[in-house]
Design a protein around this motif. Structure first.
Motif, mmCIF file in Angstrom:
data_model
loop_
_atom_site.group_PDB
_atom_site.id
_atom_site.type_symbol
_atom_site.label_atom_id
_atom_site.label_comp_id
_atom_site.label_asym_id
_atom_site.label_seq_id
_atom_site.Cartn_x
_atom_site.Cartn_y
_atom_site.Cartn_z
ATOM 1 N N LYS A 10 0.852 -1.189 0.000
ATOM 2 C CA LYS A 10 0.000 0.000 0.000
ATOM 3 C C LYS A 10 0.884 1.234 0.000
ATOM 4 O O LYS A 10 1.976 1.230 0.577
ATOM 5 C CB LYS A 10 -0.906 0.018 1.223
ATOM 6 C CG LYS A 10 -1.909 -1.099 1.215
ATOM 7 C CD LYS A 10 -2.813 -1.010 2.409
ATOM 8 C CE LYS A 10 -3.800 -2.160 2.397
ATOM 9 N NZ LYS A 10 -4.700 -2.121 3.521
ATOM 10 N N LEU A 11 0.410 2.275 -0.620
ATOM 11 C CA LEU A 11 1.110 3.551 -0.675
ATOM 12 C C LEU A 11 0.181 4.611 -0.092
ATOM 13 O O LEU A 11 -0.960 4.752 -0.533
ATOM 14 C CB LEU A 11 1.469 3.889 -2.126
ATOM 15 C CG LEU A 11 2.199 5.192 -2.381
ATOM 16 C CD1 LEU A 11 3.571 5.168 -1.706
ATOM 17 C CD2 LEU A 11 2.345 5.417 -3.881
ATOM 18 N N TYR A 12 0.665 5.313 0.935
ATOM 19 C CA TYR A 12 -0.133 6.348 1.592
ATOM 20 C C TYR A 12 0.438 7.716 1.257
ATOM 21 O O TYR A 12 1.649 7.891 1.214
ATOM 22 C CB TYR A 12 -0.106 6.168 3.117
ATOM 23 C CG TYR A 12 -0.654 4.854 3.592
ATOM 24 C CD1 TYR A 12 -2.013 4.671 3.779
ATOM 25 C CD2 TYR A 12 0.199 3.791 3.864
ATOM 26 C CE1 TYR A 12 -2.506 3.456 4.215
ATOM 27 C CE2 TYR A 12 -0.290 2.576 4.296
ATOM 28 C CZ TYR A 12 -1.646 2.413 4.474
ATOM 29 O OH TYR A 12 -2.128 1.212 4.911
ATOM 30 N N PHE A 13 -0.417 8.674 1.035
ATOM 31 C CA PHE A 13 -0.004 10.052 0.801
ATOM 32 C C PHE A 13 -0.586 10.937 1.899
ATOM 33 O O PHE A 13 -1.753 10.783 2.267
ATOM 34 C CB PHE A 13 -0.536 10.575 -0.541
ATOM 35 C CG PHE A 13 0.146 9.991 -1.731
ATOM 36 C CD1 PHE A 13 1.289 10.593 -2.244
ATOM 37 C CD2 PHE A 13 -0.340 8.861 -2.339
ATOM 38 C CE1 PHE A 13 1.930 10.065 -3.345
ATOM 39 C CE2 PHE A 13 0.284 8.317 -3.446
ATOM 40 C CZ PHE A 13 1.429 8.927 -3.947
ATOM 41 N N ALA A 14 0.225 11.836 2.405
ATOM 42 C CA ALA A 14 -0.253 12.818 3.378
ATOM 43 C C ALA A 14 0.356 14.160 3.001
ATOM 44 O O ALA A 14 1.556 14.251 2.727
ATOM 45 C CB ALA A 14 0.164 12.439 4.788
ATOM 46 N N ARG A 15 -0.450 15.176 2.956
ATOM 47 C CA ARG A 15 0.025 16.521 2.673
ATOM 48 C C ARG A 15 0.446 17.182 3.962
ATOM 49 O O ARG A 15 0.017 16.802 5.043
ATOM 50 C CB ARG A 15 -1.111 17.330 2.064
ATOM 51 C CG ARG A 15 -0.861 17.673 0.628
ATOM 52 C CD ARG A 15 -1.892 18.643 0.139
ATOM 53 N NE ARG A 15 -1.182 19.894 -0.097
ATOM 54 C CZ ARG A 15 -1.739 21.044 -0.189
ATOM 55 N NH1 ARG A 15 -3.035 21.168 -0.041
ATOM 56 N NH2 ARG A 15 -1.034 22.107 -0.418
#
Length: 54
Positions: free
Chosen positions: A3-8
């Motif tokens: 899984k790949l998570y993105f957070a700004r």
């Protein structure tokens, strides 16, 4: 499965002022600091298998 998570980043002063940003390191607002702390809490208590944070 991977899984790949993105957070700004949290809210910045320039976000509030509707300025275009992306290449300059702008300070977080108080709300931005609170957002960053909350994300850290969610990661710490969540069921995430994180190998790297970039």
């Amino acid at each position: 499965m991977r899984k790949l998570y993105f957070a700004r980043h949290g809210q910045t002063v320039w976000n509030v002022e509707n300025k275009i940003c992306g290449a300059t390191d702008i300070a977080l607002t108080e709300q931005g600091h609170e957002q960053a702390i909350e994300l850290g809490r969610l990661i710490a208590v969540g069921d995430y298998e994180i190998d790297q944070i970039l």
